[in-house]
Design a protein around this motif. Structure first.
Motif, PDB file in Angstrom:
ATOM      1  N   ALA A 132       0.814  -1.210   0.000  1.00 48.09           N
ATOM      2  CA  ALA A 132       0.000   0.000   0.000  1.00 48.09           C
ATOM      3  C   ALA A 132       0.853   1.269   0.000  1.00 48.09           C
ATOM      4  CB  ALA A 132      -0.928   0.003   1.207  1.00 48.09           C
ATOM      5  N   GLY A 133       2.174   1.112   0.055  1.00 45.16           N
ATOM      6  CA  GLY A 133       3.058   2.258  -0.007  1.00 45.16           C
ATOM      7  C   GLY A 133       3.283   2.973   1.307  1.00 45.16           C
ATOM      8  N   GLU A 134       2.968   2.327   2.443  1.00 45.42           N
ATOM      9  CA  GLU A 134       3.134   2.988   3.737  1.00 45.42           C
ATOM     10  C   GLU A 134       4.606   3.107   4.129  1.00 45.42           C
ATOM     11  OE1 GLU A 134       0.668   1.331   6.800  1.00 45.42           O
ATOM     12  OE2 GLU A 134      -1.020   1.039   5.441  1.00 45.42           O
ATOM     13  N   PHE A 135       5.425   2.142   3.739  1.00 45.26           N
ATOM     14  CA  PHE A 135       6.857   2.165   3.995  1.00 45.26           C
ATOM     15  C   PHE A 135       7.507   1.162   3.064  1.00 45.26           C
ATOM     16  CE2 PHE A 135       4.467   0.237   7.553  1.00 45.26           C
ATOM     17  CZ  PHE A 135       4.617  -1.101   7.233  1.00 45.26           C
ATOM     18  N   TYR A 136       8.857   1.187   3.016  1.00 47.05           N
ATOM     19  CA  TYR A 136       9.608   0.285   2.145  1.00 47.05           C
ATOM     20  C   TYR A 136      10.111  -0.949   2.898  1.00 47.05           C
ATOM     21  CZ  TYR A 136       9.879   4.728  -0.352  1.00 47.05           C
ATOM     22  OH  TYR A 136       9.579   5.915  -0.953  1.00 47.05           O
ATOM     23  N   GLN A 137      10.428  -0.740   4.168  1.00 49.47           N
ATOM     24  CA  GLN A 137      11.041  -1.805   4.954  1.00 49.47           C
ATOM     25  C   GLN A 137      10.752  -1.570   6.425  1.00 49.47           C
ATOM     26  OE1 GLN A 137      15.559  -3.276   6.135  1.00 49.47           O
ATOM     27  NE2 GLN A 137      15.266  -2.229   4.192  1.00 49.47           N
ATOM     28  N   VAL A 138      10.545  -2.660   7.149  1.00 47.92           N
ATOM     29  CA  VAL A 138      10.387  -2.601   8.606  1.00 47.92           C
ATOM     30  C   VAL A 138      11.249  -3.696   9.220  1.00 47.92           C
ATOM     31  CG1 VAL A 138       8.817  -3.065  10.534  1.00 47.92           C
ATOM     32  CG2 VAL A 138       8.086  -1.567   8.676  1.00 47.92           C
ATOM     33  N   ASN A 139      11.988  -3.328  10.260  1.00 47.08           N
ATOM     34  CA  ASN A 139      12.756  -4.328  10.995  1.00 47.08           C
ATOM     35  C   ASN A 139      11.866  -4.869  12.118  1.00 47.08           C
ATOM     36  OD1 ASN A 139      15.634  -5.429  11.186  1.00 47.08           O
ATOM     37  ND2 ASN A 139      15.134  -4.972  13.313  1.00 47.08           N
ATOM     38  N   TYR A 140      11.336  -6.055  11.882  1.00 51.97           N
ATOM     39  CA  TYR A 140      10.402  -6.673  12.825  1.00 51.97           C
ATOM     40  C   TYR A 140      11.172  -7.563  13.789  1.00 51.97           C
ATOM     41  CZ  TYR A 140       6.640  -9.751  14.462  1.00 51.97           C
ATOM     42  OH  TYR A 140       5.768 -10.466  15.236  1.00 51.97           O
ATOM     43  N   THR A 141      10.896  -7.435  15.089  1.00 49.00           N
ATOM     44  CA  THR A 141      11.626  -8.199  16.093  1.00 49.00           C
ATOM     45  C   THR A 141      10.682  -8.825  17.109  1.00 49.00           C
ATOM     46  OG1 THR A 141      11.931  -6.504  17.809  1.00 49.00           O
ATOM     47  CG2 THR A 141      13.439  -6.433  15.928  1.00 49.00           C
ATOM     48  N   SER A 142      11.225  -9.749  17.870  1.00 46.08           N
ATOM     49  CA  SER A 142      10.492 -10.379  18.962  1.00 46.08           C
ATOM     50  C   SER A 142      11.443 -10.603  20.128  1.00 46.08           C
ATOM     51  CB  SER A 142       9.887 -11.711  18.514  1.00 46.08           C
ATOM     52  OG  SER A 142       9.235 -12.362  19.601  1.00 46.08           O
ATOM     53  N   GLN A 143      10.929 -10.467  21.333  1.00 42.52           N
ATOM     54  CA  GLN A 143      11.721 -10.682  22.536  1.00 42.52           C
ATOM     55  C   GLN A 143      11.480 -12.089  23.071  1.00 42.52           C
ATOM     56  OE1 GLN A 143      13.627  -8.281  24.395  1.00 42.52           O
ATOM     57  NE2 GLN A 143      13.424  -6.802  22.745  1.00 42.52           N
ATOM     58  N   ARG A 144      12.532 -12.706  23.572  1.00 43.63           N
ATOM     59  CA  ARG A 144      12.399 -14.007  24.218  1.00 43.63           C
ATOM     60  C   ARG A 144      12.980 -13.912  25.624  1.00 43.63           C
ATOM     61  NH1 ARG A 144      14.329 -20.010  22.077  1.00 43.63           N
ATOM     62  NH2 ARG A 144      12.904 -21.157  23.426  1.00 43.63           N
ATOM     63  N   SER A 145      12.351 -14.570  26.561  1.00 44.69           N
ATOM     64  CA  SER A 145      12.820 -14.507  27.940  1.00 44.69           C
ATOM     65  C   SER A 145      12.952 -15.901  28.530  1.00 44.69           C
ATOM     66  CB  SER A 145      11.864 -13.670  28.799  1.00 44.69           C
ATOM     67  OG  SER A 145      10.580 -14.266  28.842  1.00 44.69           O
ATOM     68  N   GLY A 146      13.741 -15.988  29.579  1.00 43.38           N
ATOM     69  CA  GLY A 146      13.940 -17.260  30.255  1.00 43.38           C
ATOM     70  C   GLY A 146      14.583 -17.037  31.601  1.00 43.38           C
ATOM     71  N   GLN A 147      14.734 -18.105  32.360  1.00 42.54           N
ATOM     72  CA  GLN A 147      15.400 -18.048  33.656  1.00 42.54           C
ATOM     73  C   GLN A 147      16.707 -18.825  33.585  1.00 42.54           C
ATOM     74  OE1 GLN A 147      13.131 -19.275  37.018  1.00 42.54           O
ATOM     75  NE2 GLN A 147      11.860 -17.436  37.057  1.00 42.54           N
ATOM     76  N   TRP A 148      17.766 -18.176  34.007  1.00 44.57           N
ATOM     77  CA  TRP A 148      19.058 -18.841  34.106  1.00 44.57           C
ATOM     78  C   TRP A 148      19.247 -19.231  35.562  1.00 44.57           C
ATOM     79  CZ3 TRP A 148      24.504 -16.495  34.593  1.00 44.57           C
ATOM     80  CH2 TRP A 148      25.468 -17.490  34.385  1.00 44.57           C
ATOM     81  N   VAL A 149      19.205 -20.500  35.832  1.00 41.52           N
ATOM     82  CA  VAL A 149      19.293 -20.995  37.196  1.00 41.52           C
ATOM     83  C   VAL A 149      20.685 -21.541  37.437  1.00 41.52           C
ATOM     84  CG1 VAL A 149      18.350 -22.600  38.887  1.00 41.52           C
ATOM     85  CG2 VAL A 149      16.834 -21.534  37.210  1.00 41.52           C
ATOM     86  N   ASP A 150      21.324 -21.042  38.481  1.00 47.13           N
ATOM     87  CA  ASP A 150      22.709 -21.390  38.787  1.00 47.13           C
ATOM     88  C   ASP A 150      22.750 -22.210  40.066  1.00 47.13           C
ATOM     89  OD1 ASP A 150      25.377 -21.508  39.312  1.00 47.13           O
ATOM     90  OD2 ASP A 150      25.572 -19.393  39.870  1.00 47.13           O
ATOM     91  N   ASP A 151      22.947 -23.503  39.941  1.00 48.78           N
ATOM     92  CA  ASP A 151      23.006 -24.380  41.105  1.00 48.78           C
ATOM     93  C   ASP A 151      24.197 -24.073  42.007  1.00 48.78           C
ATOM     94  OD1 ASP A 151      20.803 -25.598  40.117  1.00 48.78           O
ATOM     95  OD2 ASP A 151      21.857 -27.315  39.252  1.00 48.78           O
ATOM     96  N   ALA A 152      25.202 -23.399  41.482  1.00 51.13           N
ATOM     97  CA  ALA A 152      26.421 -23.161  42.252  1.00 51.13           C
ATOM     98  C   ALA A 152      26.320 -21.942  43.172  1.00 51.13           C
ATOM     99  CB  ALA A 152      27.606 -22.987  41.297  1.00 51.13           C
ATOM    100  N   GLN A 153      25.141 -21.319  43.255  1.00 53.90           N
ATOM    101  CA  GLN A 153      24.934 -20.166  44.130  1.00 53.90           C
ATOM    102  C   GLN A 153      25.869 -19.007  43.766  1.00 53.90           C
ATOM    103  OE1 GLN A 153      22.580 -19.996  46.542  1.00 53.90           O
ATOM    104  NE2 GLN A 153      21.839 -22.082  46.236  1.00 53.90           N
ATOM    105  N   THR A 154      26.155 -18.850  42.482  1.00 51.48           N
ATOM    106  CA  THR A 154      27.014 -17.767  42.030  1.00 51.48           C
ATOM    107  C   THR A 154      26.315 -16.429  42.241  1.00 51.48           C
ATOM    108  OG1 THR A 154      27.831 -19.258  40.335  1.00 51.48           O
ATOM    109  CG2 THR A 154      28.364 -16.935  40.080  1.00 51.48           C
ATOM    110  N   SER A 155      27.074 -15.384  42.601  1.00 50.14           N
ATOM    111  CA  SER A 155      26.477 -14.066  42.771  1.00 50.14           C
ATOM    112  C   SER A 155      25.924 -13.580  41.441  1.00 50.14           C
ATOM    113  CB  SER A 155      27.518 -13.074  43.288  1.00 50.14           C
ATOM    114  OG  SER A 155      28.490 -12.808  42.290  1.00 50.14           O
ATOM    115  N   THR A 156      24.991 -12.641  41.536  1.00 51.87           N
ATOM    116  CA  THR A 156      24.365 -12.113  40.327  1.00 51.87           C
ATOM    117  C   THR A 156      25.400 -11.523  39.378  1.00 51.87           C
ATOM    118  OG1 THR A 156      22.342 -11.639  41.548  1.00 51.87           O
ATOM    119  CG2 THR A 156      22.648 -10.489  39.462  1.00 51.87           C
ATOM    120  N   ALA A 157      26.351 -10.748  39.938  1.00 49.46           N
ATOM    121  CA  ALA A 157      27.372 -10.134  39.088  1.00 49.46           C
ATOM    122  C   ALA A 157      28.246 -11.187  38.431  1.00 49.46           C
ATOM    123  CB  ALA A 157      28.219  -9.175  39.910  1.00 49.46           C
TER     124      ALA A 157
END
Length: 599
Positions: A132-157
């Motif tokens: 329809a001529g609204e634009f030439y290109q769009v960068n379409y993205t999606s976010q993905r999330s998850g939990q990183w579980v550390d059994d070794a009790q490592t600090s967040t940093a």
């Protein structure tokens, strides 16, 4: 060494690969500059620039949602954190000599990603709007999330630093940065330069155009050549180059905007990317805030025209992008500013731990440029290739070889070790050649009679494990079942190289009694392999096996049969199976087993 709050490992954008990198660590900042309101963004950029010109280092980010601070017409979702954040450091620290050790179980429990039906529906809307001529290109993205579980009790940093190190191994080079703001950690291993601005000279290097890496050196070179000459990919790149030329001209001296390089192909671990350069001499009195006002967000992650493309993004994408697709960078003493476009970027936030240890929320985004020539299947495949670096960095795996051992003799030993060494080179594993040879010698001597299956494992730091198991006699004929759906990961590096990471194969494990293995096919409806070996097919009077570019493991038994002339490579479509007059399951341990396909 003091606690690290930032790491910068940037390529020099003005020199060829292999030149010294801008590589510094940073401890406790002398102050923090941050903007929580749109009206504060320009002031933060000016303050960071002033601090750098006074001799300090400034490291930080600008969120994608800061865009309306520069142009109110740029549509975004509400931000979920500071719009701009910079730490000011009086000095640098030495780069850590030893890599940060990975935690005991650096795995991420990823939540389901965008469904293919949702993806196709979004692309259909974009296609209609482009028509329809609204634009030439769009960068379409999606976010993905998850939990990183550390059994070794490592600090967040420490968890964030360990994950950053793993990401750098999975996606080396480029413009990598680690930031710990206290509220979140930004882990960027972006290959894309947003801009480099020094002594009045501005360089931007938009990245647009993607092709998967090839399964063989010849196929890889062909993929790069195809990318360079693809009308669709070149058009996509030129659209963004034109947008950047226009953006840069807003702060450039008259007639100084140049495009010295077009359609340069860059090799990344899982994809080829195309970049182009746009340069200019900035006008007298130009500030860092002016540069951002002209360029931000980078056109490569919006589309063209920028205002209309961002309106489409706001309507289609359900949540804020955050630091992803914004800008992450460093200001050096004197004022030189270098920023990446934070693609291939994760954010890590911690919350209350559970019984298994500390849990961190991990997020990343993946996207691609959609134009009139975009095909949903190809774009979906591109997303899978682009996110391979995340899978590698958040998956604990070892390299694997399975060898036959008969009366103390290891079958095709040298070929197996050569294949494992190629995998070690690809994944960045330490190669302990002598230790591997010794482990195989020991296990062969300990099993001097009988038939055995030897499982040889190699860990990231060169740890070697070898075990032997009794090998039952091979059946005279095996029954195979045809997969009911394609193996979407057929072109994954975890298919091209043999590792202990096998969920993509395990999903096809036969459940029917008497079925030996599953015959797989890819999304192009081409036969590929079985889950535990390669396949040979007698088609129109000739024994053939699928070429590696169809997406399969380069089996040792397969390689031997090709070298002996017993097999030749040929693409076999699923629809051609009724024409196949005989089948054989092939691997180095079992050899050549006649097979038949279950009805």
């Amino acid at each position: 060494m003091p606690s690290l709050t930032a790491l910068i490992d940037f390529a020099n954008p003005h020199t060829a690969d292999g030149a010294p990198r801008l590589r510094h660590a940073f401890g406790t900042p002398s102050r923090i500059l941050q903007a929580k309101q749109l009206t504060e963004v320009a002031g933060v950029l000016l303050a960071a620039e002033a601090a750098a010109r006074a001799g300090a280092w400034c490291v930080g980010y600008v969120r994608y949602e800061a865009a309306p601070a520069f142009d109110a017409a740029l549509a975004v979702h509400p931000a979920t954190g500071p719009l701009a954040w910079f730490a000011v450091y009086p000095q640098t620290l030495p780069w850590p000599q030893a890599p940060v050790p990975a935690p005991a179980s650096p795995t991420v429990q990823w939540q389901p990603s965008l469904e293919r039906s949702q993806f196709d529906a979004a692309l259909a809307k974009l296609d209609a709007a482009i028509a329809a001529g609204e634009f030439y290109q769009v960068n379409y993205t999606s976010q993905r999330s998850g939990q990183w579980v550390d059994d070794a009790q490592t600090s967040t940093a420490s968890a964030g630093l360990a994950l950053f190190h793993a990401l750098q191994q999975a996606q080396p080079g480029g413009y990598a940065a680690y930031l710990n703001t206290g509220l979140e950690q930004v882990l960027s291993v972006s290959p894309e330069l947003f801009f480099d601005w020094r002594d009045g000279e501005l360089l931007t290097r938009p990245m647009k155009g993607t092709a998967p890496r090839g399964a063989t050196p010849q196929d890889d070179a062909a993929q790069a050549e195809m990318l360079r000459n693809s009308p669709k990919e070149r058009a996509e790149n030129v659209m963004i180059v034109d947008l950047l030329r226009n953006d840069v001209s807003r702060i450039a001296e008259p007639f100084s905007v140049q495009v010295p390089q077009l359609f340069h192909t860059q090799a990344l671990p899982s994809v080829w990317q195309m970049t182009s350069d746009v340069t200019a001499r900035t006008r007298a009195g130009c500030t860092l805030a002016d540069v951002f006002a002209a360029l931000f967000p980078c056109g490569s992650i919006t589309g063209a025209p920028k205002v209309q493309a961002m309106q489409a993004i706001r309507a289609l994408e359900p949540e804020a992008r955050g630091v992803y697709c914004g800008a992450v960078g460093v200001l050096q003493p004197g004022g030189t500013a270098t920023f990446n476009v934070p693609i291939r970027t994760l954010t890590l936030q911690s919350h209350s731990g559970n019984q298994q240890g500390q849990a961190q929320q991990v997020r990343y985004g993946i996207g691609s440029g959609i134009t009139s020539g975009s095909e949903p299947a190809a774009e979906w495949a591109e997303w899978q290739h682009k996110q391979a670096f995340v899978q590698r960095a958040t998956t604990r795996f070892e390299l694997l070889e399975t060898l036959g051992l008969v009366d103390g003799q290891l079958m095709q030993r040298s070929l197996h070790l050569a294949r494992m060494q190629a995998a070690a080179t690809h994944f960045g594993f330490t190669w302990p050649g002598v230790a591997l040879e010794q482990a195989l010698d020991h296990i062969a001597q300990a099993h001097a009679t009988g038939a055995w299956r030897v499982r040889l494992l190699l860990g990231l730091q060169g740890q070697v494990t070898a075990q032997a198991f009794e090998l039952p006699p091979s059946p005279s004929t095996v029954l195979l079942q045809l997969a009911k759906q394609p193996l979407e990961e057929a072109h994954s590096e975890f298919v091209r190289f043999k590792t202990t990471h096998r969920p993509h194969y395990d999903a096809f494990t036969p459940t029917e009694p008497g079925v030996f293995d599953t015959l797989l096919w890819n999304t192009q409806h081409e036969i590929t392999e079985c889950t535990r070996g390669n396949i040979a097919l007698l088609l129109r009077g000739q024994w053939v096996t699928p070429p590696l570019r169809c997406g399969l493991l380069p089996g040792v038994g397969r390689a031997q049969a090709l070298a002996d002339g017993r097999l030749v490579e040929a693409v076999v479509a699923v629809r051609e199976l009724p024409e196949v007059s005989a089948l054989a399951f092939v691997n180095s341990m079992r050899g050549w087993l006649p097979a038949r396909l279950a009805p």
